[in-house]
Motif scaffolding. Sequence first.
Motif, PDB file in Angstrom:
ATOM      1  N   ASN A  89       0.829  -1.204   0.000  1.00  0.00           N
ATOM      2  CA  ASN A  89       0.000   0.000   0.000  1.00  0.00           C
ATOM      3  C   ASN A  89       0.863   1.252   0.000  1.00  0.00           C
ATOM      4  N   ALA A  90       1.839   1.267  -0.905  1.00  0.00           N
ATOM      5  CA  ALA A  90       2.775   2.390  -0.933  1.00  0.00           C
ATOM      6  C   ALA A  90       3.279   2.614  -2.347  1.00  0.00           C
ATOM      7  N   TRP A  91       3.594   3.879  -2.641  1.00  0.00           N
ATOM      8  CA  TRP A  91       4.330   4.227  -3.856  1.00  0.00           C
ATOM      9  C   TRP A  91       5.807   4.285  -3.514  1.00  0.00           C
ATOM     10  N   ARG A  92       6.633   3.822  -4.421  1.00  0.00           N
ATOM     11  CA  ARG A  92       8.078   3.887  -4.258  1.00  0.00           C
ATOM     12  C   ARG A  92       8.661   4.638  -5.456  1.00  0.00           C
ATOM     13  N   THR A  93       9.863   5.172  -5.294  1.00  0.00           N
ATOM     14  CA  THR A  93      10.500   5.923  -6.372  1.00  0.00           C
ATOM     15  C   THR A  93      11.921   5.424  -6.602  1.00  0.00           C
ATOM     16  N   ALA A  94      12.427   5.701  -7.793  1.00  0.00           N
ATOM     17  CA  ALA A  94      13.805   5.354  -8.151  1.00  0.00           C
ATOM     18  C   ALA A  94      14.246   6.286  -9.273  1.00  0.00           C
ATOM     19  N   PRO A  95      15.549   6.570  -9.364  1.00  0.00           N
ATOM     20  CA  PRO A  95      16.034   7.447 -10.435  1.00  0.00           C
ATOM     21  C   PRO A  95      16.064   6.779 -11.800  1.00  0.00           C
ATOM     22  N   SER A  96      15.941   5.440 -11.843  1.00  0.00           N
ATOM     23  CA  SER A  96      15.969   4.711 -13.108  1.00  0.00           C
ATOM     24  C   SER A  96      15.337   3.343 -12.891  1.00  0.00           C
ATOM     25  N   LEU A  97      15.059   2.649 -13.986  1.00  0.00           N
ATOM     26  CA  LEU A  97      14.524   1.298 -13.873  1.00  0.00           C
ATOM     27  C   LEU A  97      15.513   0.354 -13.199  1.00  0.00           C
ATOM     28  N   SER A  98      16.787   0.491 -13.550  1.00  0.00           N
ATOM     29  CA  SER A  98      17.795  -0.394 -12.963  1.00  0.00           C
ATOM     30  C   SER A  98      17.943  -0.163 -11.466  1.00  0.00           C
ATOM     31  N   ALA A  99      17.662   1.048 -11.010  1.00  0.00           N
ATOM     32  CA  ALA A  99      17.800   1.371  -9.591  1.00  0.00           C
ATOM     33  C   ALA A  99      16.623   0.880  -8.760  1.00  0.00           C
ATOM     34  N   MET A 100      15.594   0.350  -9.408  1.00  0.00           N
ATOM     35  CA  MET A 100      14.473  -0.197  -8.658  1.00  0.00           C
ATOM     36  C   MET A 100      14.896  -1.400  -7.828  1.00  0.00           C
ATOM     37  N   ALA A 101      15.933  -2.111  -8.258  1.00  0.00           N
ATOM     38  CA  ALA A 101      16.397  -3.311  -7.559  1.00  0.00           C
ATOM     39  C   ALA A 101      17.819  -3.102  -7.052  1.00  0.00           C
ATOM     40  N   THR A 102      18.105  -3.668  -5.894  1.00  0.00           N
ATOM     41  CA  THR A 102      19.455  -3.634  -5.338  1.00  0.00           C
ATOM     42  C   THR A 102      20.054  -5.034  -5.228  1.00  0.00           C
ATOM     43  N   ASP A 103      19.251  -6.057  -5.514  1.00  0.00           N
ATOM     44  CA  ASP A 103      19.720  -7.430  -5.392  1.00  0.00           C
ATOM     45  C   ASP A 103      18.870  -8.310  -6.304  1.00  0.00           C
ATOM     46  N   ARG A 104      19.183  -9.598  -6.342  1.00  0.00           N
ATOM     47  CA  ARG A 104      18.461 -10.554  -7.162  1.00  0.00           C
ATOM     48  C   ARG A 104      18.103 -11.783  -6.338  1.00  0.00           C
ATOM     49  N   LEU A 105      16.911 -12.301  -6.566  1.00  0.00           N
ATOM     50  CA  LEU A 105      16.492 -13.571  -5.985  1.00  0.00           C
ATOM     51  C   LEU A 105      16.542 -14.606  -7.102  1.00  0.00           C
ATOM     52  N   ARG A 106      17.515 -15.495  -7.025  1.00  0.00           N
ATOM     53  CA  ARG A 106      17.726 -16.457  -8.108  1.00  0.00           C
ATOM     54  C   ARG A 106      16.871 -17.704  -7.909  1.00  0.00           C
ATOM     55  N   VAL A 107      16.214 -18.117  -8.991  1.00  0.00           N
ATOM     56  CA  VAL A 107      15.408 -19.339  -8.991  1.00  0.00           C
ATOM     57  C   VAL A 107      16.030 -20.275 -10.018  1.00  0.00           C
ATOM     58  N   PRO A 108      16.825 -21.257  -9.587  1.00  0.00           N
ATOM     59  CA  PRO A 108      17.528 -22.123 -10.543  1.00  0.00           C
ATOM     60  C   PRO A 108      16.679 -23.301 -10.997  1.00  0.00           C
ATOM     61  N   LEU A 109      16.976 -23.782 -12.204  1.00  0.00           N
ATOM     62  CA  LEU A 109      16.334 -25.004 -12.674  1.00  0.00           C
ATOM     63  C   LEU A 109      16.838 -26.199 -11.865  1.00  0.00           C
ATOM     64  N   GLY A 110      18.129 -26.213 -11.586  1.00  0.00           N
ATOM     65  CA  GLY A 110      18.682 -27.226 -10.683  1.00  0.00           C
ATOM     66  C   GLY A 110      19.152 -28.501 -11.345  1.00  0.00           C
ATOM     67  N   ARG A 111      18.379 -29.009 -12.255  1.00  0.00           N
ATOM     68  CA  ARG A 111      18.753 -30.254 -12.959  1.00  0.00           C
ATOM     69  C   ARG A 111      18.190 -30.212 -14.362  1.00  0.00           C
ATOM     70  N   THR A 112      18.805 -30.957 -15.251  1.00  0.00           N
ATOM     71  CA  THR A 112      18.348 -30.999 -16.639  1.00  0.00           C
ATOM     72  C   THR A 112      16.959 -31.631 -16.721  1.00  0.00           C
ATOM     73  N   ARG A 113      16.090 -30.989 -17.492  1.00  0.00           N
ATOM     74  CA  ARG A 113      14.739 -31.528 -17.668  1.00  0.00           C
ATOM     75  C   ARG A 113      14.366 -31.460 -19.149  1.00  0.00           C
ATOM     76  N   VAL A 114      13.591 -32.422 -19.573  1.00  0.00           N
ATOM     77  CA  VAL A 114      13.175 -32.497 -20.975  1.00  0.00           C
ATOM     78  C   VAL A 114      11.693 -32.155 -21.083  1.00  0.00           C
ATOM     79  N   LEU A 115      11.393 -31.250 -22.005  1.00  0.00           N
ATOM     80  CA  LEU A 115      10.014 -30.846 -22.276  1.00  0.00           C
ATOM     81  C   LEU A 115       9.676 -31.234 -23.708  1.00  0.00           C
TER      82      LEU A 115
END
Length: 283
Positions: A89-115
Amino acid sequence: YYFEQHLRHNPRAAHHLLLGPYDHLQAQRCVVSALGDTSVFLAGYELDRVAQVDLIADLRFQWFDHVLNGGPKPALLADRVVYNLMGANAWRTAPSLSAMATDRLRVPLGRTRVLTVNLADRSDTAGPPRWPIDSTTGVVLRTDALPEGRDVSGLMTGHLEFVTNKRDFDLFVAPYEQTADGRYLSLPPYTMRASHVQSLRSRRLLVPGRPTVLDFTSSLRPMGRRIGRGSRIVIVLGVLKGAAQQINYGTGRDVSDESIADAGAPLRIEWLKGTYVDLPVRR
């Protein structure tokens, strides 16, 4: 995309980007419909109260007055980028799109999968869409329950490693928040023709049987969502094959000239274990 392109060629351009929890029509009228009704629900979400603003009176007319008459800038435009952090329930601001994030949450595939996806089989168009998880056209990446909440804001990126038997296919990356009570809340997806991930200007066809690496940035739909404690991030990585979508049969010809007669053998994608998706996080 246009915002970034404009600033790339003119860094001093007086541009602002307002990112709200709105679709095409709500971005024009916000919570008021063409008939004057009020609607604060969209895609399973109830809009934050701070986002239930009159975009015409409180922003658009004030912006025209600022640009054309030298009036004060709308108070909401406190920086180059202004976005609603849904769930906070808040507005946030940033000087650029890249500045919206300061870190990354990585979601790995982990193992080979066939589709394997049979593009000639259209029986899936007869029933309701399989939502949100459709394992017939995608593989699922999932995190453990998050021990604390996260503010996800900015552009999703990813690293795709795969081997396929076709010269092209249309891919999607669909992220969700799975809440602690099991509900799925959609986050902005990424869709792209594999042959155009590296360049929108020129098509770079895949080589069947050869490992391919594609790095993408979802530059069309930024995120702004407070992920709750105990939620999981669920990502479906797969192939576009919906009833309302053009089918890329992978011959390498102009997709508009292809037909179901070009389907041939089922599309096979071996997603390699080095594949991952990064969600933008602001701490």
